[in-house]
Write an enzyme that holds these catalytic residues in place. Structure first.
Site, mmCIF file in Angstrom:
data_model
loop_
_atom_site.group_PDB
_atom_site.id
_atom_site.type_symbol
_atom_site.label_atom_id
_atom_site.label_comp_id
_atom_site.label_asym_id
_atom_site.label_seq_id
_atom_site.Cartn_x
_atom_site.Cartn_y
_atom_site.Cartn_z
ATOM 1 N N LYS A 31 0.811 -1.211 0.000
ATOM 2 C CA LYS A 31 0.000 0.000 0.000
ATOM 3 C C LYS A 31 0.855 1.277 0.000
ATOM 4 O O LYS A 31 2.050 1.236 0.302
ATOM 5 C CB LYS A 31 -0.929 -0.022 1.225
ATOM 6 C CG LYS A 31 -1.997 -1.122 1.179
ATOM 7 C CD LYS A 31 -2.983 -0.921 2.325
ATOM 8 C CE LYS A 31 -4.093 -1.936 2.292
ATOM 9 N NZ LYS A 31 -5.117 -1.608 3.330
ATOM 10 N N TYR B 278 -12.475 -1.733 -3.994
ATOM 11 C CA TYR B 278 -13.023 -1.839 -2.637
ATOM 12 C C TYR B 278 -14.543 -1.722 -2.598
ATOM 13 O O TYR B 278 -15.106 -1.410 -1.544
ATOM 14 C CB TYR B 278 -12.380 -0.783 -1.736
ATOM 15 C CG TYR B 278 -10.983 -1.165 -1.270
ATOM 16 C CD1 TYR B 278 -10.786 -2.258 -0.426
ATOM 17 C CD2 TYR B 278 -9.873 -0.436 -1.653
ATOM 18 C CE1 TYR B 278 -9.518 -2.613 0.017
ATOM 19 C CE2 TYR B 278 -8.592 -0.782 -1.214
ATOM 20 C CZ TYR B 278 -8.429 -1.873 -0.382
ATOM 21 O OH TYR B 278 -7.171 -2.218 0.064
ATOM 22 N N ASN C 161 -2.214 0.322 6.737
ATOM 23 C CA ASN C 161 -1.689 -0.934 7.291
ATOM 24 C C ASN C 161 -0.825 -1.701 6.302
ATOM 25 O O ASN C 161 -0.717 -2.924 6.379
ATOM 26 C CB ASN C 161 -2.827 -1.783 7.865
ATOM 27 C CG ASN C 161 -3.875 -2.149 6.837
ATOM 28 O OD1 ASN C 161 -3.801 -1.733 5.689
ATOM 29 N ND2 ASN C 161 -4.841 -2.946 7.251
ATOM 30 N N HIS D 58 -2.305 -5.330 1.517
ATOM 31 C CA HIS D 58 -3.597 -5.969 1.302
ATOM 32 C C HIS D 58 -3.333 -7.388 0.867
ATOM 33 O O HIS D 58 -2.384 -7.644 0.132
ATOM 34 C CB HIS D 58 -4.398 -5.255 0.199
ATOM 35 C CG HIS D 58 -5.523 -6.108 -0.346
ATOM 36 N ND1 HIS D 58 -6.759 -6.139 0.240
ATOM 37 C CD2 HIS D 58 -5.555 -7.007 -1.363
ATOM 38 C CE1 HIS D 58 -7.520 -7.018 -0.428
ATOM 39 N NE2 HIS D 58 -6.808 -7.556 -1.399
ATOM 40 N N GLU E 34 -9.589 -10.551 -7.755
ATOM 41 C CA GLU E 34 -8.628 -9.457 -7.559
ATOM 42 C C GLU E 34 -7.450 -9.579 -8.526
ATOM 43 O O GLU E 34 -6.958 -8.565 -9.030
ATOM 44 C CB GLU E 34 -8.164 -9.436 -6.096
ATOM 45 C CG GLU E 34 -9.295 -9.020 -5.158
ATOM 46 C CD GLU E 34 -8.954 -9.109 -3.686
ATOM 47 O OE1 GLU E 34 -9.835 -8.811 -2.855
ATOM 48 O OE2 GLU E 34 -7.812 -9.491 -3.338
HETATM 49 P P1 GTP Z 1 -7.220 -6.274 3.340
HETATM 50 O O1 GTP Z 1 -6.159 -7.287 3.063
HETATM 51 O O2 GTP Z 1 -6.742 -4.866 3.058
HETATM 52 O O3 GTP Z 1 -8.551 -6.576 2.733
HETATM 53 O O4 GTP Z 1 -7.372 -6.277 4.908
HETATM 54 P P2 GTP Z 1 -8.359 -7.080 5.811
HETATM 55 O O5 GTP Z 1 -9.047 -8.173 5.050
HETATM 56 O O6 GTP Z 1 -7.539 -7.434 6.997
HETATM 57 O O7 GTP Z 1 -9.397 -5.946 6.191
HETATM 58 P P3 GTP Z 1 -10.850 -5.623 5.605
HETATM 59 O O8 GTP Z 1 -11.073 -6.343 4.317
HETATM 60 O O9 GTP Z 1 -11.818 -5.799 6.705
HETATM 61 O O10 GTP Z 1 -10.708 -4.061 5.325
HETATM 62 C C1 GTP Z 1 -10.072 -3.596 4.140
HETATM 63 C C2 GTP Z 1 -9.178 -2.448 4.492
HETATM 64 O O11 GTP Z 1 -9.977 -1.383 4.967
HETATM 65 C C3 GTP Z 1 -8.182 -2.717 5.616
HETATM 66 O O12 GTP Z 1 -6.960 -3.282 5.185
HETATM 67 C C4 GTP Z 1 -7.952 -1.327 6.180
HETATM 68 O O13 GTP Z 1 -6.937 -0.642 5.449
HETATM 69 C C5 GTP Z 1 -9.275 -0.643 5.957
HETATM 70 N N1 GTP Z 1 -10.041 -0.634 7.194
HETATM 71 C C6 GTP Z 1 -10.685 -1.676 7.782
HETATM 72 N N2 GTP Z 1 -11.270 -1.299 8.917
HETATM 73 C C7 GTP Z 1 -10.974 0.030 9.076
HETATM 74 C C8 GTP Z 1 -11.293 1.009 10.049
HETATM 75 O O14 GTP Z 1 -11.967 0.743 11.041
HETATM 76 N N3 GTP Z 1 -10.796 2.276 9.843
HETATM 77 C C9 GTP Z 1 -10.047 2.591 8.741
HETATM 78 N N4 GTP Z 1 -9.592 3.834 8.586
HETATM 79 N N5 GTP Z 1 -9.733 1.686 7.803
HETATM 80 C C10 GTP Z 1 -10.183 0.435 7.971
HETATM 81 MG MG MG Z 2 -10.115 -7.864 3.238
#
Ligand code: GTP
Ligand code: MG
Length: 138
Positions: free
Chosen positions: A9, A49, A112, A115, A126
């Site tokens: 990222k 997303y 973070n 992804h 994807e």
């Molecule tokens: P990905 O590999 O990025 O998909 O991560 P994940 O599967 O661990 O998380 P998820 O799919 O639930 O969320 C996708 C992305 O949204 C995350 O990687 C974060 O960068 C972002 N995200 C998730 N929850 C939050 C939140 O509470 N606040 C913010 N700012 N970003 C969030």
């Molecule tokens: Mg995810």
């Protein structure tokens, strides 16, 4: 052998962590079989997303992901999807295990660093979102 999709990222690319993150993948049996550095458009980030479009953080996520370049990759290995999720660590770096990418590099739950696909169906979707078949060179 399985394939998964990965993004390094913007927060990590900006801090010159591409090499360190790819090293983590290779050390854990995840071989990049396709990679490119791209600057996602806002529309691309919105599309990628779309599953999160009703979540409160969607706008911020799209903003962050299209703010500056990323590295998109296809990783191949035994149980690549699960293995990659282990190597990445928990979404929120505060909850990430020792030795994971997010524990060591992530700034916050939003920024973070990586992804990774969460299931075979999403991995296939994807990969197709960013790569043509002839770009996968396993
Ligand atoms: P990905 O590999 O990025 O998909 O991560 P994940 O599967 O661990 O998380 P998820 O799919 O639930 O969320 C996708 C992305 O949204 C995350 O990687 C974060 O960068 C972002 N995200 C998730 N929850 C939050 C939140 O509470 N606040 C913010 N700012 N970003 C969030
Ligand atoms: Mg995810």
């Amino acid at each position: 052998i399985e394939r998964t999709f990965s993004i390094i990222k913007p927060d990590a690319v900006r801090r010159n962590l591409i090499g360190k993150i790819i090293a983590r993948f290779e050390e854990n049996g995840l071989r990049p079989i396709a990679m490119k550095k791209i600057h996602m458009s806002r529309q691309q980030a919105e599309g990628f997303y779309a599953v999160h479009k009703d979540r409160p953080f969607y706008g911020e996520l799209v903003e962050q992901m299209s703010a500056s370049p990323v590295v998109v990759q296809v990783l191949e290995g035994e149980n690549a999807i699960l293995k990659n999720r282990e190597v990445m660590g928990a979404t929120n770096p505060e909850n990430a295990a020792e030795g994971t990418i997010r524990k060591d590099f992530a700034l916050s739950v939003g920024e973070n660093s990586v992804h990774g696909s969460d299931a075979p169906e999403t991995a296939a979707e994807e990969i197709k979102f960013f790569f043509n078949d002839d770009e996968l060179v396993g």
